[in-house]
Structure formats: C-alpha cells, structure tokens
Design a protein around this motif. Sequence first.
Motif, PDB file in Angstrom:
ATOM      1  N   ALA A1489       0.824  -1.210   0.000  1.00 43.04           N
ATOM      2  CA  ALA A1489       0.000   0.000   0.000  1.00 43.04           C
ATOM      3  C   ALA A1489       0.858   1.260   0.000  1.00 43.04           C
ATOM      4  N   ILE A1490       1.976   1.200   0.661  1.00 42.06           N
ATOM      5  CA  ILE A1490       2.881   2.350   0.705  1.00 42.06           C
ATOM      6  C   ILE A1490       3.579   2.507  -0.639  1.00 42.06           C
ATOM      7  N   ARG A1491       4.093   1.409  -1.138  1.00 38.61           N
ATOM      8  CA  ARG A1491       4.835   1.450  -2.398  1.00 38.61           C
ATOM      9  C   ARG A1491       3.949   1.922  -3.558  1.00 38.61           C
ATOM     10  N   LYS A1492       2.674   1.643  -3.426  1.00 37.49           N
ATOM     11  CA  LYS A1492       1.730   2.035  -4.484  1.00 37.49           C
ATOM     12  C   LYS A1492       1.515   3.543  -4.499  1.00 37.49           C
ATOM     13  N   ARG A1493       1.568   4.175  -3.322  1.00 35.95           N
ATOM     14  CA  ARG A1493       1.247   5.599  -3.231  1.00 35.95           C
ATOM     15  C   ARG A1493       2.470   6.498  -3.419  1.00 35.95           C
ATOM     16  N   LEU A1494       3.634   6.031  -2.997  1.00 34.91           N
ATOM     17  CA  LEU A1494       4.798   6.920  -2.953  1.00 34.91           C
ATOM     18  C   LEU A1494       5.706   6.744  -4.158  1.00 34.91           C
ATOM     19  N   HIS A1495       6.397   7.830  -4.476  1.00 36.31           N
ATOM     20  CA  HIS A1495       7.340   7.841  -5.601  1.00 36.31           C
ATOM     21  C   HIS A1495       8.735   7.473  -5.107  1.00 36.31           C
ATOM     22  N   ARG A1496       9.401   6.577  -5.822  1.00 40.44           N
ATOM     23  CA  ARG A1496      10.748   6.147  -5.441  1.00 40.44           C
ATOM     24  C   ARG A1496      11.753   7.031  -6.162  1.00 40.44           C
ATOM     25  N   VAL A1497      12.581   7.698  -5.382  1.00 44.94           N
ATOM     26  CA  VAL A1497      13.543   8.658  -5.918  1.00 44.94           C
ATOM     27  C   VAL A1497      14.873   7.948  -6.173  1.00 44.94           C
ATOM     28  N   ASN A1498      15.487   8.240  -7.304  1.00 42.90           N
ATOM     29  CA  ASN A1498      16.811   7.694  -7.600  1.00 42.90           C
ATOM     30  C   ASN A1498      17.881   8.606  -7.025  1.00 42.90           C
ATOM     31  N   GLY A1499      18.965   7.990  -6.550  1.00 43.76           N
ATOM     32  CA  GLY A1499      20.027   8.799  -5.969  1.00 43.76           C
ATOM     33  C   GLY A1499      21.313   8.031  -5.868  1.00 43.76           C
ATOM     34  N   THR A1500      22.237   8.568  -5.104  1.00 45.51           N
ATOM     35  CA  THR A1500      23.533   7.935  -4.879  1.00 45.51           C
ATOM     36  C   THR A1500      23.949   8.114  -3.416  1.00 45.51           C
ATOM     37  N   ILE A1501      24.855   7.244  -3.025  1.00 47.38           N
ATOM     38  CA  ILE A1501      25.532   7.429  -1.738  1.00 47.38           C
ATOM     39  C   ILE A1501      26.993   7.681  -2.048  1.00 47.38           C
ATOM     40  N   GLU A1502      27.490   8.822  -1.603  1.00 44.53           N
ATOM     41  CA  GLU A1502      28.878   9.200  -1.849  1.00 44.53           C
ATOM     42  C   GLU A1502      29.488   9.699  -0.543  1.00 44.53           C
ATOM     43  N   GLN A1503      30.637   9.137  -0.189  1.00 43.66           N
ATOM     44  CA  GLN A1503      31.323   9.536   1.044  1.00 43.66           C
ATOM     45  C   GLN A1503      30.417   9.444   2.268  1.00 43.66           C
ATOM     46  N   GLY A1504      29.530   8.443   2.244  1.00 46.01           N
ATOM     47  CA  GLY A1504      28.662   8.225   3.398  1.00 46.01           C
ATOM     48  C   GLY A1504      27.443   9.127   3.424  1.00 46.01           C
ATOM     49  N   GLU A1505      27.232   9.964   2.413  1.00 45.49           N
ATOM     50  CA  GLU A1505      26.072  10.855   2.370  1.00 45.49           C
ATOM     51  C   GLU A1505      25.135  10.441   1.234  1.00 45.49           C
ATOM     52  N   VAL A1506      23.839  10.688   1.462  1.00 47.78           N
ATOM     53  CA  VAL A1506      22.818  10.305   0.491  1.00 47.78           C
ATOM     54  C   VAL A1506      22.425  11.533  -0.338  1.00 47.78           C
ATOM     55  N   PHE A1507      22.265  11.324  -1.630  1.00 46.66           N
ATOM     56  CA  PHE A1507      21.844  12.403  -2.531  1.00 46.66           C
ATOM     57  C   PHE A1507      20.674  11.928  -3.374  1.00 46.66           C
ATOM     58  N   ALA A1508      19.703  12.859  -3.575  1.00 46.33           N
ATOM     59  CA  ALA A1508      18.622  12.622  -4.538  1.00 46.33           C
ATOM     60  C   ALA A1508      19.062  13.254  -5.863  1.00 46.33           C
ATOM     61  N   ASN A1509      19.019  12.471  -6.921  1.00 43.07           N
ATOM     62  CA  ASN A1509      19.546  12.939  -8.205  1.00 43.07           C
ATOM     63  C   ASN A1509      18.418  13.276  -9.175  1.00 43.07           C
ATOM     64  N   TYR A1510      18.471  14.498  -9.727  1.00 41.12           N
ATOM     65  CA  TYR A1510      17.554  14.934 -10.779  1.00 41.12           C
ATOM     66  C   TYR A1510      18.416  15.510 -11.894  1.00 41.12           C
ATOM     67  N   GLU A1511      18.619  14.680 -12.928  1.00 41.51           N
ATOM     68  CA  GLU A1511      19.542  15.056 -14.002  1.00 41.51           C
ATOM     69  C   GLU A1511      20.907  15.375 -13.369  1.00 41.51           C
ATOM     70  N   LYS A1512      21.356  16.604 -13.524  1.00 41.66           N
ATOM     71  CA  LYS A1512      22.653  16.962 -12.964  1.00 41.66           C
ATOM     72  C   LYS A1512      22.547  17.494 -11.543  1.00 41.66           C
ATOM     73  N   LEU A1513      21.324  17.617 -11.052  1.00 41.61           N
ATOM     74  CA  LEU A1513      21.097  18.177  -9.721  1.00 41.61           C
ATOM     75  C   LEU A1513      21.219  17.083  -8.654  1.00 41.61           C
ATOM     76  N   LYS A1514      22.070  17.327  -7.673  1.00 42.58           N
ATOM     77  CA  LYS A1514      22.246  16.379  -6.565  1.00 42.58           C
ATOM     78  C   LYS A1514      21.856  17.082  -5.265  1.00 42.58           C
ATOM     79  N   ILE A1515      20.761  16.611  -4.664  1.00 41.87           N
ATOM     80  CA  ILE A1515      20.228  17.247  -3.454  1.00 41.87           C
ATOM     81  C   ILE A1515      20.581  16.385  -2.248  1.00 41.87           C
ATOM     82  N   PRO A1516      21.238  16.957  -1.252  1.00 38.25           N
ATOM     83  CA  PRO A1516      21.573  16.165  -0.055  1.00 38.25           C
ATOM     84  C   PRO A1516      20.329  15.764   0.736  1.00 38.25           C
TER      85      PRO A1516
END
Length: 1554
Positions: A1489-1516
Amino acid sequence: MRRSTTKPTPPIEKWTKEDVHHWLMTEVKVHETCADTFSEEDWSGSSLLYCKKTDILDLGVKHGPAVKIKSYLESLKKGVQHDSQSPAYVENWTKEQVTQWLLQHVNLYSKNAERLQEEDVSGDCLVCFEKQDFLDLEVKSGPALRILAELRQLDNESEPTLKPILHTGTDQKEAANPITPDLSLAQAMTAKQEESCIKTDSKTDKTVEYKSEKAQQASKRSFEKDGIQPPKPQNIGVKRKETIVTKVLPEIPKITVEIQGTLENLSKTDMKKFHFHLKDYSKSKQKPIPWGNLEDKDTLDTTKLMTDHYGSNEALRITIDILRIIPQLDLARQLEHNTGQLEQQCLSKETQKKEANQGDKLKDLLTCGGNSLDSYDIFVVVVNKSSPEQVPHLQFLNKLKLFCLLDFDPNSTATGGLCHSYRESRVANLHTPSQYEGQTDSVIKNLNLYKQTSWVFCNGRHDLESDSYKELDYKNWFRETYRDVDQLISFICNPEVLPHRRSLVIFLLLSPVDSEKDPIFDTYRSFIKNSRKEESIITICECQSTYEKWRELIQEKCDFDIDHLSINELTLSEINGTILALAPINKTSVRLIPSGNSTVVLKQKDEDLLTALDILCQNQCENIHDEKSQEFQDFRVKEEEEFYRGGKVKWWNFYFCEKDKEKPFVKRDKYENVKKMIKSQLEYSNDMCVQLNLFHHPGCGGTTLAMHVMWDLRKKFRCAVLKDNTLPEEEVAIQVSKLMKLESEKPSPVLLLVDNLKETKNPYDLVNCIQKAAEDNLNKTVGDAQHCKVIILYCVRSHSPKEQYMRPSQTQSQYITSSLTPEEQNEFEKKLKDLKEIHDQPENFYSFMIMKSNFDQKYIDDLARNTLENFDFSKKEARLFAFLALLNTYVAESEISLSLCEDFLGMKMIRHRWQEDSIMDKMKPYSNFLIIDRVEEIGEYKGIRILHHTIASACLEELERSCYLKVSSITMDILHCDLLFSHGVVKQRFMLSVQRMLVERQRKKDGDERELFSLLIDKIHSQVGKETTVQEIFETAALRFVRSASIPQALARYLYIKERDFPEALKWAEKAKNIKEHPHTFDTIAQTLKSNLKSNIDRQKQETSHNPEDLHTNIKIAKNAIAVFKKAQELANKEDEPEKEDCDDDSVDYPRRSYTVYGYVGVLEIAFFVLEILSSLPFFEESDPMKKKYLQSFLQRKIPITSVYKEDNEFNNRYVEIIKEHEPFLLSLKTEVKETFELLDSYFTYIKVHNSEFDKKNRKTTNVLFEKYVALFCTAPEEIKTARQNNPTLALKIDGEERRSFLEEKKADTFAGILQHLDKPAEDIEKITECYKFLQQQKQQQFINKQQKTKETVNYILSNIVLYLLKPKSKQDQMYSDLSALTSKTLQDVGLGYSFPDPYYLALLLFWPSPFEENPQILTYVRAIRKSSHKCLTSRFRKRRAVSHLYLGKDEGLKRLVSKPQLDKSFRKIHHDVLTQLWRTGDIFKEKAIRKRLHRVNGTIEQGEVFANYEKLKIPVRPAFSAGIRSGFSTEKVSFFLGFSIDGPLAYDIQSEN
C-alpha cells in the motif's frame, strides 16, 4: 572381628584418674606412657566428658592416638560399643605398614604419608580418622577423601600386599681414609671431604637406626601379642631420598677438577680479578676468604681454599658467579654445562623415581588436590627469557585461564618466541605495565581484561623500534620500569580485580636467575608485598641449579621456603604433558558449527575474539570425557543434581538427555511454539534481523526452554548466548556479523539468545545495529537472503508474562507462566521416576520438585517451615541465610560471593586452598536450600544463592511468622555489617544488589510506568509493628552508599509522597543533587516543591479562614519549583546522549529512560497552580465573570493590580502588597506558559517520540492544561460581540483579535499546530484557513509587527496545503500557483537566515523538483532548513530524530504530497500499537500500500552521504534510520522514498541497485 567396649560402671562422670588410666589401657589400648600422661595431669571422668581433641594434643599425645582416644570417647558418651567399619587386619597394622599402604595402594604424596607416620598413626588409629583429622595434619581434602574411600573399599577386597619401603644408599662404617702422598691435590681434597661426609652421615644414620630399631621392637611386641608374624626389618640407608628431598650432587672430585680446570683457562690479569672479587664475595653465609690467604695463590691452591672454606657445592656456584662478573661468560656457561651434565649422570635411579612423584605434586598445586584446573578461576604467569627449544613444551599455557602473563623476554613476539607461539592459537593483547595505571574499571574495560589474555612485556620488545621498548640492564630497569611493574602487580593483587583464594600465580623460570639483582626476583618480591600470600605463588623450574639459586634467594631475602610450592625435578616436556592431561580435557579438538549443508571448524582463536558470545557448537559436549568411565558417570550425576536442585541449566543437561533417549528432557508446552516461531522467521521473513520475545515468570523455566530450543536447532543455526547485556549494541552487532561468516564465504543464519534484557534498553537498538553491521560486513547476494539472517530471541522475565504477550505488537512472542498443564505435570512425574534410577534422593531436588508440584505454595511453605524450625538469628550462619533470603526475594539474579561468605563466617583457609564443600557444611541445616553458581562478571567467580526465589520468599515469610524477624530488621542488619561493604569487586556487586533492593521499582502490569517504590520499601512500609522505619533504613543506607545519589533521592520521594514531610524531603533531595547534578536529581527537588505546593492548595481549600501569608509562601515555592524544573530541562537538553543511561542505571531511582520534556511539563503544572491560587483570591474569583476578567487583564498586562476593583480591607491590602512584591514573576506567567505550550507542540509534532506511557501522559497533561489556558485567556464569542457593539470604530481590529483567539484555541497559531490538523476533521482546518485568509486581507497591518505578519503568511500557506489534502474541493483553498508565488515572495522577504525553519519547509513541499524538471534553488533551501532547524530545535531536543508528516507521491502539484494519516488509512485493520511500531522501525515501507502511493527517488551514496539525483542536480538527503547506509564510504546507486521533515528531506527504505 570388630573391636568393641562395654559401657563402664560407675558412670563416667564419677571416674577417678585410676579409672581413666584403666580405661585407656584396657579398652582404648594406648601405650602405657600415654595413659600415664593422663594420670600425671589428674584427668578424671569429668575431665573426659568435656575434652576435645585439641585438649588431648596439648598433653603431648601424638595425633594418631589422640584421634583414637577421641573416637572411643564419643562412643562412650553415647553409651554404645565402639565399632570400626574397616577389616580387623587394618587395625593390626603398625604405623610403618600404614605408610606402606598409603604410598603403595592409595598413591598418597610421600610427604603426607611421612607426616602421618610421625604422628604415630597406626592401623587402629587410622580407622578412627575422619576428614577433618586429615585436614588438621595438612593433608588436603582431595587425598583425605581418597584415603577414606580406599579404607571403605577394603571391606570388599582381599588384604593388600605391603612391600617394605627401600631407601637408597648403603650402610657404612666410620673408617679412616688417610691421604696418600701420590694423590693429586684435587684427589686429596676429595678424599678428605668424602671422609668428612661419611662421618657426618654415619652419625645421622646411627640416630635413624636407633629410632627405627626402637620402633621395630615395639612393633614386634605388638605383632607377637596379636599372633601376627612381624615384617622383616627394613634397610635404612645413609640418605633417605624417598622421605627427605635432597639434591644429589656429582662426585666431589669431578667438581673440584672442573673448577681447577676452568681457573687454568684464566690469564694472570683475570686471575687477579678473580681473587679480588673472591675476597669481597658477600652472597654466601660464610665470611669471605681473607686477602692474605689468597694473595699469589695458583689455581690449585685457590680451588682448595674455596672448597675447604665453602664446600664443593657452594664453591662451584661462587666460581660461576665471579666468572660472570669479571666477565668470563663463556667459561661460566661451560663450567655450568659440564657440572650440570655430571649432576644428571650421578642421579640415582631412586632419585629419578622421586622426580616422577613430582607429577602428583604438580597436579596437587594446580588443582587444589583434585583433578581439574577449574579449582582456580584465574592464573597469572610470570616468565623470564625462553629459548626456541623450550617453547614447544609450553603448550599448557593455552589451556590455563590466563588473566595476564608477565614476560621478561623482549624477543617473545619473534618467530620461535613464547608470545608468538601462544598467539598462533589463542588471542592475547600486548600491553606494557604502564597501561595498568588508572581507575580500576577503566583499565579493565580498556585492556579487555578477563575476556582476553593480557600479555605484558616487562622489559622491552625488540619488534618495536621506539626507545621506550628497549631492553634495559638491571640498573636502568630498576630506575625506569620497576615502579610500573610494581603498580601492575598492585593492580593484579587488588581484591577488586582478582578475588583472593581463587587465583594462582605461577613463576615459570626458563633461564637462570643469578642474583637478587634480577627483574624477575623483584617481581616476586612485589607479589609477596602486594598479596601477602606466599602460598598463592608457585614456582616451576626445569633446571636444578637455577631452582636451588632461586630458592636460596627467596629464603634469604623473603624468609620463606618455597620448596613445598615448587616443581623442580620434572622436564618441561613432563610438565607440559602433566598439565595437558588434567581435566577439563581440552574441548573437542575440533569444534564444529554449521555452514549451509555442511560444517566448518570453529577455531579457538576465533572464539577468543567473540568475547560477547557463548557459542553453542554442533558437536557441543562430545569427545570431552571417556563416557564409559566411572568418572564420567560421576560427572553426570553431579551436573544433573546441580541443575535439578536449582542451578543454572548447562548444555550438558541437554546432552545427557539426548544421549539417553529413554530419559528425555522435560519440554514445556510452549516448546514447539517457540521452535516453530523461530523456524518460520528463517523461512518466510524478509528481514535481515528479527526480534522474538519469550515472556516468563521468574523461576518457571523460561531460560531453560529457550536454551532447549536452541540446543535442538544448533545444526540449523549458528547459535550463541549473549554473555553480557551491558555491552554496547554496536560491539555485539560486530561480533554477531563475524559469527555469521566465520570460515565460510557465504553467511550462515545466527540464533542469538539474549537473557534478562535490562528494562532501560531498547531491544530495537540491537536489531538495528546488527542489521547495519551485517550489511556493512557481508557481501550478500540474492540467493543468500535466507542464510544472511539473525534471529534474536529475548528471554524477558516478567511478573505478568501473559499480559505482556497479549499487548498488541508487531514482534512475535510466546509466554510461559508458573502454572503447568496436566500434560506437563505428567512429564514431570515421569522425570522424577527417571531421576530415582540414578540419584539417591531426588525428592531433595527442590527446584525440580517445586515445578513438579505445580508451584504449590503449601509445599514451599512446608519446606521453609521444616528447615527453619530451630532458626537462631544470633548465629552467623543463620544471619547469612537471612541475608540471602532477603536478596534473592527482592533482587533478581543476586548472590553473595563465596569469598565474601567465608569472610563473614570467619572461616579460615585450609592451607592455601579453598574448599567449596566446607562452606556448605558450615551452612547446615540451611545448605539444602543453597547452591553455588558461577558468576560471569568482571571475570568469573563463584557465588552462593538460594535455589529458587519462591523458597527465598517463603523463608522470609516464615522468619516473620515464627521468629518475629521482619525484613526491616534483616535489611538494617545488612546495612550495619561493615565486612560486607569493604573493598573488592565481588563486594561491589553485592553492594549494587543491596542498592537495587532499596530503590529499584518494578514496572506496573498495565504499562510502562513503575511503582512508586521498590518492593522491599513497600513491604516495610506496610508492615505492622516494625521496629525500623523506612526513613531509618534509607538514612543508614545513605551513610553506607555515600556516592550514590539514588538513596537520598528515593528517601526524598518517600518523604514527600508517603510522609508528607516536605522540609525533610527537600533536604534529602538537595543531598542527592549535591552528589550528582543530573536532570532526575533536580527533578526530585522540583517534584518535592510541586507536591508541597499542591498540598498547601488542597489544605487551604478546606480551611474556612485564609491567611495572606499563605500566598507569599506559595508563590515563593512556585518560583523555586519553576527555576528547578528549568534547570533539570536545561541539563537534559545538554546531555550528549539522553537515550543512554548512566553506568549505575541498575540502582538509580530514575523512572524513565531519559528526561525528555518533563521539565517543560513541570513548568506548566506549577504555573497553573499559581493561576489557581490567584483565581481563589477575593478579587480574582473565577466564578465571577468580572473578577475573572480582572485576572485576565492583569496577567495580560492590560491593567495594574492597583486598578483591580476590590474591597478595601486589611486582607486585600496585604494580598496586593504580596502581588506587587512578586509582580515580575506573575506578569511573566502568560508568556512563559504560551512559549512552553508552543515548545511542547514542536516536540510532539516534529520529533520522533517513543509513544511510551510517559509520552502519552505528558501529552495528556499538556492538553488538559491547555484547556485551562483557553478558558482563562482566550476571549469568549459573547465577550467579543459585546466589545464590537461598544467600540464600532475598532470593529476591524476586534475581528482580527477574534480570529487570532480562535486560532490560539485550536492550536493553529503555530506551524506545528497546523501540521497536527493533518489527522483532524477537515472542518477545523477550513475554518482556520478562512481566519488566516481574513488576516491576510486586512489592510490595516499596523496592528501587528513584521515578524507576526511573516508568521501568519507562512501559516496561511501551510493551512491551504493541509486543507487541500483533507478537502481538495474546498472553496477556501488557493491554487498551487498562488501558494507558490506567495511562498517565493515570503522567502525573498526573510532571506536565508530566518530563525525558524517554517518557510524553508514550505519551499521543499512546493518547489521540490519533478522527475522531468530541475530547480537548482532547492539546494539553497535544503541548506537553509538544516541550519535554521539546528538553531531552533536541535539545541532543545538533542540526538532525537525528526519525523516526516508529508511524503513525495507519484502525482504533480499539491497532489504529489501524501500525508502520514492518508497512508495510515490503508492499515485500518491493524492495531494502532502495531502500526506505530511499523512506522518506528521503518518496516511500513515494505508494505504494498505504501509502495503504491509513494514515488521512489533515484540517488547515490557518496562519502557516506545520500543524494537525490535529478539530471545533474544532486540534493543532499538524510537517511531516516541510522542503519540506512553502510559504512566504508562505498559509492553506490540507490533509490528511496522521500519524506519532508522540519530539518530537511529524509530518505526511507534505501535500496542499493546492486
């Protein structure tokens, strides 16, 4: 034939000394001289009646006859015939034949046999001996028991053959042996010395022969009288090597020749040096040889002078010493080698036989006369330099339970070195002596003592290049290192570290010690100085000359002979083999653990590293004993008896039953349920780490059931028991993850048993830590999912297990109670029959019988009544039992250490060994209720406790009923006993148990809250006719526990709650605070003041007349209380880790895991008490609307107190004076209250709370007080209507105030308050949005400041978003574009440094990029919200995680925002508590039920920090859970769900694409 006597007449008390003499001669049959002694000392019959064995010994009677007389006397007193239990021939043995039998058939150590012979122990005396009689002759209990057993066995065997004991040497007569002219000087010297030796030995032998002949004549007369053929005379040699330990030297001429030959190799210069040092030689007891005798002497003359003056043996040692000094080291070594070989060649066969007997002595020293190394809990080894040839013969060190090893060999870590060899198979941490400095607890923790061997390098390490690790000569070592070594030894000998009597120090001499100027000798003296127990130190040495020098040094410098504590005639190979053969035999050489469908070997070194875990192997208990031997059968009987009596269950108990299928282990009815629960989690759960609970009553077999299940699953799981619940979760998690992948590329599932988890610990913390550690350390593939799993089975002791089981929870659980089903009762009946086949009296296995009786209280009460029938509290044994009953009733897992019990009972050690049996004997008749357990805490020691807590409780009740002994008296007696509280680690544990008994409060059955006081204090408070009050007990305890804040804190609580003595309570609360400034100690002061204030208010309500001074008093109390509550909250906010408790958490009187917001709630409560007091004043009465309006206006600073209408009288005038005096405080109340409400709203809205009973209670209290606030300060609609009519020109302003008042009433005047409306009716938020819309449209903005305007604008935007989510088609709702534009304008106005995070939160909601568009500005807003949130919230709620109220969905615009309440609607069928737990753990995001409603964001983990990636935009983005990302800074592609919290975006359910 059995000897007997008839009862004498006249009565014994009327006997004359002649009667006594006649009885001794005719009945007891002692020697006439012995009987004469009694007559000479005027012993009559009355003297016999009161005599003890010691009185007989005082007469000069030897021990053997004394025991015989005492035995006959006991029979005489009882009026029965003296009856021997041994064959008649035994009674006819002479003392020599007794010695032969002891040596040849009992294999007794010759020293002990000789002692018995010296004490005239003939056969008729031996049959009268009891165990204590042997102990009095310094025979250890092990050999004593063996002698008694062998005596009993003679009844079933034929008469043993006794062979004469042959002594070495030949009879020699004195003869002149003149020196012939043609002999060399060396030969002449030798001949002369031989002659001297013969003369001396001949004199000695004449004495020996005379005594022996006299004894044989007496023996002959005895044999002739009894008609027995006397044995043939024995040959008594010159040197009795079997009975006197002497060192057999080489022939003297050869030694003389070797000395002379060595001196011949010296140059003239070196010979002068030799003479120079010889004249000053001071290490001998003889005076040095004068220089005049030495001057110009050649080597022959020098040799003759030395041997004449010192004797050849000492001359040899002195020669070697001086050669080393001058220095001629090669010559010294050669001389030592040559004479050593001569010595070995000259050893007689009889002497070598004597050496073999040292194997028994070695066993005796290491096992306290038994056959197991378990006699000592800990060994400390001191070793000097070793050679590579010696190291292979030192494998026995691997078997010893080494606490530390002090190594003086700097090459020990090199290949072939001792340390290197040890670390190949065992773990040792390498330390220096200086690392043992500091607080005891810190050193133990930092060096990992008790868990792993500490290998201490005491004179450098050659493998390290630093100057601080260089090897030093003695002079520099003594200056620079000795102090550290002495401090190290002082640390080791501290009773806090090694409880006395349970540790043994071994000096292992592998190289020569030439003089007292040797570091290892200083080390020995340091041990003597610090331990003051020479007999707890033994010496093992292979080289005879080294040993003789060592022994001589100690005898000279320490005035102590170590010979009886030394092994010096065995080779290292023999020593190694002897120790390795001792029990317990090495654990199965190959210990196996499962790995998939196969097995792998668990190495000892790996097991050493997993210090937190007790690993259950697949082949546990196998191949350890010869299971066909009698020894194993005896072991099984002992282990089963211990368990069924009430001891802790061991793996052996399951092993025995598994091997004997006809006698299975009793299974509780929940056994299969627990087993299925575990197996289903393995097969069907997708979680890497799973928690399961088993709730159980104390003493009903919960832990046994869990271990039984674990035993049966040991081939499917890698099983382990957590040994120490106090360890950090991170450390446990790392070890569990290592266990998963030991010796295998693929991980294996682990089943971890956690017993008796502390209430203050959150079990989910360990789950999260293990999950993170597993993810970090394992390379998991898709096929490994089932194997890469840890199942934690928590055994939770509870007084209401069924109730806990019934509580809604996501965690699977089972429970068992102290109530058996009929099927279980039948199983216990069958088991009793099985036990009767093996054990003599299984009915005395009380713990088993209690369960068999289905915990029948009458059965337990009868046991207590019968055992305590003659209880006498004046006796130490009775007092100790009462102490145990009290502790075991009120403190779970409590005991008193054996050494502490021994000290209390005033028991002395039997020589230097500790005997467990002796304390149980001493504790009779209570010992049937007692058991000895091993306690694994700060090492391992043995403690004594009562078998079952129900027995302990019943004994306390019986003591009160029949002995009028109340628990208050026992408690006070414990507190007054200085001995129990003296220094030492085991006493520290005892002190902690006493402290817990006084202050630890049980959790209530219906929630998280605890009872007001400990069970003991409740019991004492309720007792009628108690001699001691609770206050007296606490005051005494406060004197005993001077550094504990919990005692005065608990007393303060008792005084203000039960006694209502507020001044005294405040005094003790201040004492607690002075001991430790902590949020809870300040809170106790504040709670005392709050109770005092409430009590005053309640009392004054009952009074008809009022005193204005009461107002003054109450306001002063309130001011103090608010100040203290604020201080408590301030301290709580400053705590680095509020979730972690103090180290003394087991004993403190803290009712919560952390202080959280209790200070804020306390401030509100006090403030409303003050408002209640003001409302009761004549001119502020709440019941009168006008007077209420006056109070409101005064508190809002609209009118001064002087403008309030009131009657002019003395009372009112005094009230006004008091209000003026406290006016600043009173006028600050409304602001104080409002700010506190807003702060608490932020806490309950933004912060992830535990949703515990405490948080619910705080929230409920806050809501109740807010209703009072609304009633007092929020203007009613009718009042507004009246105001509008009276002031039409101010209608617009009044309309604004009306709406602000509504917003305040609905808690919608704050950002957090509006977010709370996400799960409230839509009508409310619609009205709220309308109010904000009106305020936004007001043209006259002069009524509010700019900050207020910004706040209302931000709240207006958020109310529109909430309204849209609850009612998308509302007329009040604004368009998405309008809200975005208004948000942009607001952000421009406030910039990036706004003091609140609210506008930046709106920016995240409205401007978060979509999958197809970027918004670079979002990075700025993320940084701004983090900065603002840290400044605004983190300082108040440190180390607490924020929660998300809105999540990123799959739509566009406002539709993409999904609230938590919207998601919860998909789980309406799930209980609220279970749903809460799913959110808390993050498992909710695994639901469809949760997976159906929410959007899964693509990102990376770099140097122990998580980033949400939108094209060239990397949001911590921050991970919502600490276990969300693995350590190691691995760069990974990930995806996650996104939530919006007040401190920025959060990532949930982070999944790696790999």
